[in-house]
Design a protein around this motif. Sequence first.
Motif, PDB file in Angstrom:
ATOM      1  N   THR A 146       0.823  -1.205   0.000  1.00 20.84           N
ATOM      2  CA  THR A 146       0.000   0.000   0.000  1.00 20.84           C
ATOM      3  C   THR A 146       0.861   1.261   0.000  1.00 20.84           C
ATOM      4  OG1 THR A 146      -1.733   1.184   1.258  1.00 20.84           O
ATOM      5  CG2 THR A 146      -0.095  -0.028   2.525  1.00 20.84           C
ATOM      6  N   PRO A 147       0.343   2.376  -0.540  1.00 20.18           N
ATOM      7  CA  PRO A 147       1.030   3.660  -0.344  1.00 20.18           C
ATOM      8  C   PRO A 147       1.157   3.955   1.149  1.00 20.18           C
ATOM      9  CG  PRO A 147      -0.682   3.861  -2.005  1.00 20.18           C
ATOM     10  CD  PRO A 147      -0.869   2.519  -1.360  1.00 20.18           C
ATOM     11  N   TRP A 148       2.206   4.673   1.515  1.00 21.37           N
ATOM     12  CA  TRP A 148       2.482   4.845   2.945  1.00 21.37           C
ATOM     13  C   TRP A 148       3.029   6.229   3.240  1.00 21.37           C
ATOM     14  CZ3 TRP A 148       1.360   2.558   7.348  1.00 21.37           C
ATOM     15  CH2 TRP A 148       2.071   2.925   8.489  1.00 21.37           C
ATOM     16  N   GLY A 156      -3.283   2.769  13.354  1.00 24.09           N
ATOM     17  CA  GLY A 156      -3.050   1.409  13.813  1.00 24.09           C
ATOM     18  C   GLY A 156      -1.600   1.199  14.192  1.00 24.09           C
ATOM     19  N   ASP A 157      -1.326   0.075  14.872  1.00 18.89           N
ATOM     20  CA  ASP A 157       0.027  -0.261  15.283  1.00 18.89           C
ATOM     21  C   ASP A 157       0.634  -1.134  14.196  1.00 18.89           C
ATOM     22  OD1 ASP A 157       2.319  -0.587  16.662  1.00 18.89           O
ATOM     23  OD2 ASP A 157       1.470  -1.681  18.345  1.00 18.89           O
ATOM     24  N   PHE A 158       1.403  -0.515  13.292  1.00 23.57           N
ATOM     25  CA  PHE A 158       1.901  -1.195  12.107  1.00 23.57           C
ATOM     26  C   PHE A 158       3.418  -1.340  12.146  1.00 23.57           C
ATOM     27  CE2 PHE A 158      -1.860   1.205  10.437  1.00 23.57           C
ATOM     28  CZ  PHE A 158      -2.659   0.106  10.180  1.00 23.57           C
ATOM     29  N   GLU A 159       3.900  -2.401  11.482  1.00 29.19           N
ATOM     30  CA  GLU A 159       5.290  -2.504  11.060  1.00 29.19           C
ATOM     31  C   GLU A 159       5.301  -2.374   9.543  1.00 29.19           C
ATOM     32  OE1 GLU A 159       6.686  -6.262  12.398  1.00 29.19           O
ATOM     33  OE2 GLU A 159       6.912  -5.627  14.491  1.00 29.19           O
ATOM     34  N   THR A 160       6.293  -1.664   9.001  1.00 24.50           N
ATOM     35  CA  THR A 160       6.325  -1.453   7.554  1.00 24.50           C
ATOM     36  C   THR A 160       7.727  -1.685   7.012  1.00 24.50           C
ATOM     37  OG1 THR A 160       6.957   0.892   7.373  1.00 24.50           O
ATOM     38  CG2 THR A 160       4.678   0.427   7.983  1.00 24.50           C
ATOM     39  N   LYS A 161       7.778  -1.970   5.721  1.00 20.10           N
ATOM     40  CA  LYS A 161       9.052  -2.160   5.028  1.00 20.10           C
ATOM     41  C   LYS A 161       8.945  -1.500   3.656  1.00 20.10           C
ATOM     42  CE  LYS A 161      11.372  -5.877   5.724  1.00 20.10           C
ATOM     43  NZ  LYS A 161      11.945  -7.250   5.731  1.00 20.10           N
ATOM     44  N   LEU A 162       9.917  -0.656   3.333  1.00 21.63           N
ATOM     45  CA  LEU A 162       9.919   0.056   2.059  1.00 21.63           C
ATOM     46  C   LEU A 162      10.083  -0.925   0.905  1.00 21.63           C
ATOM     47  CD1 LEU A 162      10.113   2.657   0.308  1.00 21.63           C
ATOM     48  CD2 LEU A 162      12.583   2.625   0.765  1.00 21.63           C
ATOM     49  N   VAL A 163       9.207  -0.796  -0.113  1.00 21.24           N
ATOM     50  CA  VAL A 163       9.325  -1.587  -1.333  1.00 21.24           C
ATOM     51  C   VAL A 163       9.908  -0.732  -2.456  1.00 21.24           C
ATOM     52  CG1 VAL A 163       8.045  -2.903  -3.084  1.00 21.24           C
ATOM     53  CG2 VAL A 163       7.431  -3.106  -0.662  1.00 21.24           C
ATOM     54  N   ARG A 164       9.344   0.450  -2.668  1.00 18.65           N
ATOM     55  CA  ARG A 164       9.850   1.359  -3.703  1.00 18.65           C
ATOM     56  C   ARG A 164       9.152   2.711  -3.528  1.00 18.65           C
ATOM     57  NH1 ARG A 164       6.461  -2.201  -6.179  1.00 18.65           N
ATOM     58  NH2 ARG A 164       4.613  -1.364  -7.236  1.00 18.65           N
ATOM     59  N   PRO A 165       9.656   3.758  -4.193  1.00 15.65           N
ATOM     60  CA  PRO A 165       8.957   5.051  -4.149  1.00 15.65           C
ATOM     61  C   PRO A 165       7.596   4.950  -4.835  1.00 15.65           C
ATOM     62  CG  PRO A 165      11.218   5.323  -4.896  1.00 15.65           C
ATOM     63  CD  PRO A 165      10.950   3.848  -4.901  1.00 15.65           C
ATOM     64  N   GLU A 268       5.571   6.608  -0.380  1.00 16.08           N
ATOM     65  CA  GLU A 268       6.320   5.415  -0.722  1.00 16.08           C
ATOM     66  C   GLU A 268       5.363   4.239  -0.740  1.00 16.08           C
ATOM     67  OE1 GLU A 268      10.574   6.555   1.429  1.00 16.08           O
ATOM     68  OE2 GLU A 268       9.030   5.489   2.562  1.00 16.08           O
ATOM     69  N   ILE A 269       5.753   3.181  -1.423  1.00 18.78           N
ATOM     70  CA  ILE A 269       4.998   1.937  -1.357  1.00 18.78           C
ATOM     71  C   ILE A 269       5.669   1.047  -0.326  1.00 18.78           C
ATOM     72  CG2 ILE A 269       4.315  -0.145  -2.603  1.00 18.78           C
ATOM     73  CD1 ILE A 269       4.093   1.550  -5.122  1.00 18.78           C
ATOM     74  N   HIS A 270       4.888   0.606   0.636  1.00 15.35           N
ATOM     75  CA  HIS A 270       5.420  -0.213   1.725  1.00 15.35           C
ATOM     76  C   HIS A 270       4.672  -1.535   1.805  1.00 15.35           C
ATOM     77  CE1 HIS A 270       7.791   2.657   4.537  1.00 15.35           C
ATOM     78  NE2 HIS A 270       7.812   3.135   3.311  1.00 15.35           N
ATOM     79  N   LEU A 271       5.372  -2.528   2.314  1.00 16.40           N
ATOM     80  CA  LEU A 271       4.741  -3.744   2.802  1.00 16.40           C
ATOM     81  C   LEU A 271       4.383  -3.468   4.256  1.00 16.40           C
ATOM     82  CD1 LEU A 271       4.294  -6.467   1.329  1.00 16.40           C
ATOM     83  CD2 LEU A 271       6.233  -7.364   2.625  1.00 16.40           C
ATOM     84  N   VAL A 272       3.149  -3.774   4.640  1.00 11.77           N
ATOM     85  CA  VAL A 272       2.660  -3.418   5.975  1.00 11.77           C
ATOM     86  C   VAL A 272       2.065  -4.652   6.646  1.00 11.77           C
ATOM     87  CG1 VAL A 272       1.076  -1.947   7.277  1.00 11.77           C
ATOM     88  CG2 VAL A 272       2.138  -1.078   5.193  1.00 11.77           C
ATOM     89  N   ARG A 273       2.338  -4.788   7.936  1.00  9.98           N
ATOM     90  CA  ARG A 273       1.707  -5.838   8.739  1.00  9.98           C
ATOM     91  C   ARG A 273       1.415  -5.283  10.126  1.00  9.98           C
ATOM     92  NH1 ARG A 273       6.799 -10.049   9.720  1.00  9.98           N
ATOM     93  NH2 ARG A 273       8.021  -8.697  11.114  1.00  9.98           N
TER      94      ARG A 273
END
Length: 290
Positions: A146-148, A156-165, A268-273
């Motif tokens: 998702t965009p971030w 929410g209480d999220f952890e995220t990881k950058l995928v790309r701009p 940025e586009i992030h992976l979120v959990r």
Amino acid sequence: MKIQQLQMLNALSETGTLQAAADKLHRTQAAVSMALKKLEDDAGFPLFDREGYRLKLTAYGEQFLRQAREVLRQQQRLQSLTQQLRDGAEPMLRISYDHTCAPGSLFGAMRTVQTRYPTTDLLLNGESQLRALRAVREGDADIALTPWLPVFRQHGDFETKLVRPFELLVVIAPKLVAQFGMPKQRRDLLEIPMLMPQNQDIGINLDQMIRMPGQQRIRANDSIAQRELLVAGMGWGIVPADIIGDELTRGDLVLIEIPDFINQVHLEIHLVRSAERIAGPAAQLIWDYF
């Protein structure tokens, strides 16, 4: 003190009334009221100010709630870990992605899951208007693409990881260029209808960011519909680069280049959990892939 009492305290803080907290937890109002009174007695100091129409937390109550929420997060993570240790790999991995993000970047990781965990079913679900983030928050998705923006953490209480701009492009169909000419300045766009998404699910308002008063708008509820309207020559628009690459290559859409027009948009586009749940082996494999 019991976990159920802390859950009731948290629900009251989130909903504002005893009845709403009871409805959220599928309990009676009397049961919630009694449990909170017992919690207050066990604490030994006033958690609530009862002078007004609604229960309000005291200063002590606010501090107590902050620690109670941390206990609830740890308890949820422990439950999640227990399930993962008992069951092994997830029977189903739910992956959500926003339509503004090309899901192809997930395919390599998904193939790895297919190979290593052949009994895990993969459910890939596309969402509009940042609802993929809400799906993670509410436990309906294990991972989201998702965009971030950092401000999203308040939802929410999220952890995220950058995928790309996350790149936004200003585009128009050639047929509109033939009719109006290629826009070179902001004011040139006022003669042409603007295609834009409806306000995002968690509060992004492009109207306020772009500030093009008096111009006709055509609003679509997802980026796919917006792309089709753009190709049909219904107006110009600001769209994610992920969803119009083929159209630009074919010449169905062309770029509008106006200096500093949308330079204030930095996503940025992030992976979120969720930070409140322990990831299963398949979900952790996708997380580590990036």
